[in-house]
Enzyme design. Structure first.
Site, PDB file in Angstrom:
ATOM      1  N   ASP A   1     -12.168  -1.617   3.653  1.00 24.31           N
ATOM      2  CA  ASP A   1     -11.065  -1.152   4.498  1.00 24.31           C
ATOM      3  C   ASP A   1     -11.596  -0.493   5.774  1.00 24.31           C
ATOM      4  O   ASP A   1     -11.792  -1.157   6.781  1.00 24.31           O
ATOM      5  CB  ASP A   1     -10.156  -0.216   3.712  1.00 24.31           C
TER       6      ASP A   1
ATOM      7  N   GLU B   1       0.874  -1.183   0.000  1.00 26.00           N
ATOM      8  CA  GLU B   1       0.000   0.000   0.000  1.00 26.00           C
ATOM      9  C   GLU B   1       0.905   1.225   0.000  1.00 26.00           C
ATOM     10  O   GLU B   1       1.199   1.795  -1.050  1.00 26.00           O
ATOM     11  CB  GLU B   1      -0.930   0.000   1.221  1.00 26.00           C
TER      12      GLU B   1
END
Length: 336
Positions: free
Chosen positions: A281, A203
């Site tokens: 998320d 990420e």
């Protein structure tokens, strides 16, 4: 089948699917936080109408610590867990693995069994009310020590709580650097004890984080993993070992990993043969919904019914649900 440029919300909600990458810490409603902060006499970091405006990943993670600090009672934790199950059902999911990181919750430090029991109480109540089952992935923070990781694994193995399905690790990769070696032993012990292993990687870091997750931590699943696209050999490894990625497009856009959905690599990863799934998320904090993720990508990449069905199938396969739950969802998917 024909390409669907604008699949309806109703059809996407009806698509049988699982969610495999969501954080309990990201499920606080602003009205609830405002109420709890007032009761505790704690200042809000921003006015309520701008509470979820974040300047980047570091600001976002700092906010999580503040929000979690308000959930100081078992009732509040149970309420939060129940509300996640409601959100899951609203998105048409039949199962979820939800992540909780004990380091974010100061009132529960040193009280892991009680914390898990409180979350479990909320999830059990939700299941009794007909909401989807949820497994718990207990997460290390990337800045913790190897000793702290060993302590967490020892606690989870001793507890043997049926709600806990996996050991996880999350946090800011860019700030912490490569930490795979530090946590390798803890992850090996967790795997040997029967816990699944899921790892945030790729990420804020590049593809090296994903490779470390596979080679050093024995990841069964990668959370995010999108920057694997920068290394063709790594993409081939993901395909060869069929290690799934739990991708969260809205999160990646909101936190600046990619500027536009058209720049997001999920379609390139999918076409390369990587098992990808769509997830929220931190759904409330980032303004994401499961149906919204499917709609966003279907419009951007022109996904067909077959494509959507394949994404949903990957989400079920990537989950840590039991065999009966997976079979039920796969059967429902075939009838969609």
């Amino acid at each position: 089948m024909p390409t669907i440029q604008n699949p309806s919300v109703e059809r996407l909600r009806a698509l049988p699917k699982a969610e495999v990458h969501a954080h309990l810490e990201g499920c606080f409603e602003s009205t609830l936080l405002e109420q709890w902060a007032k009761q505790a006499g704690v200042a809000m970091p921003r006015p309520a109408d701008r509470l979820f405006e974040f300047e980047g990943l570091a600001d976002f993670l700092h906010f999580l610590d503040w929000a979690c600090g308000l959930a100081a009672t078992p009732q509040r934790l149970a309420e939060l867990a129940y509300s996640y199950s409601q959100r899951l059902a609203e998105g048409g999911a039949g199962y979820a693995d939800v992540i909780v990181n004990p380091t974010h919750w100061p009132a529960w430090h040193g009280r892991l069994p009680a914390m898990i029991d409180a979350i479990d109480a909320g999830l059990r109540a939700a299941e009794q009310d007909g909401l989807p089952p949820v497994g718990l992935c207990v997460s290390l923070l990337r800045t913790q020590s190897a000793d702290a990781a060993a302590e967490l694994v020892d606690a989870l193995v001793a507890l043997k709580h049926p709600r806990v399905v996996a050991l996880s690790i999350d946090g800011n990769e860019a700030a912490a650097g490569r930490t795979g070696l530090r946590f390798a032993q803890a992850f090996r012990r967790a795997g040997a004890a029967g816990l699944r292993r899921t790892v945030h990687a790729g990420e804020s870091s590049g593809p090296e984080g994903v490779r470390d997750a596979i080679e050093l931590l024995g990841a069964d699943r990668i959370d995010h993993g999108v920057r694997a696209i920068e290394d063709p050999e790594l993409v081939a490894l993901l395909v060869e070992r069929q290690i799934p990625l739990g991708i969260c497009p809205t999160s990646n856009l909101r936190l600046g990993v990619y500027p536009r959905i058209e720049d997001h690599p999920i379609e390139r990863l999918r076409r390369a043969g990587v098992a990808v799934s769509l997830n929220t998320d931190d759904p409330v904090l980032l303004g994401a919904s499961l149906v919204g993720e499917y709609a966003l990508c279907a419009r951007a990449f022109g996904w067909s019914d077959d494509d959507l069905r394949a994404l949903a199938r990957h989400s079920i396969g990537a989950s840590f649900a039991n065999a009966d739950t997976k079979a039920r969802l796969v059967q429902a998917l075939s009838a969609w």
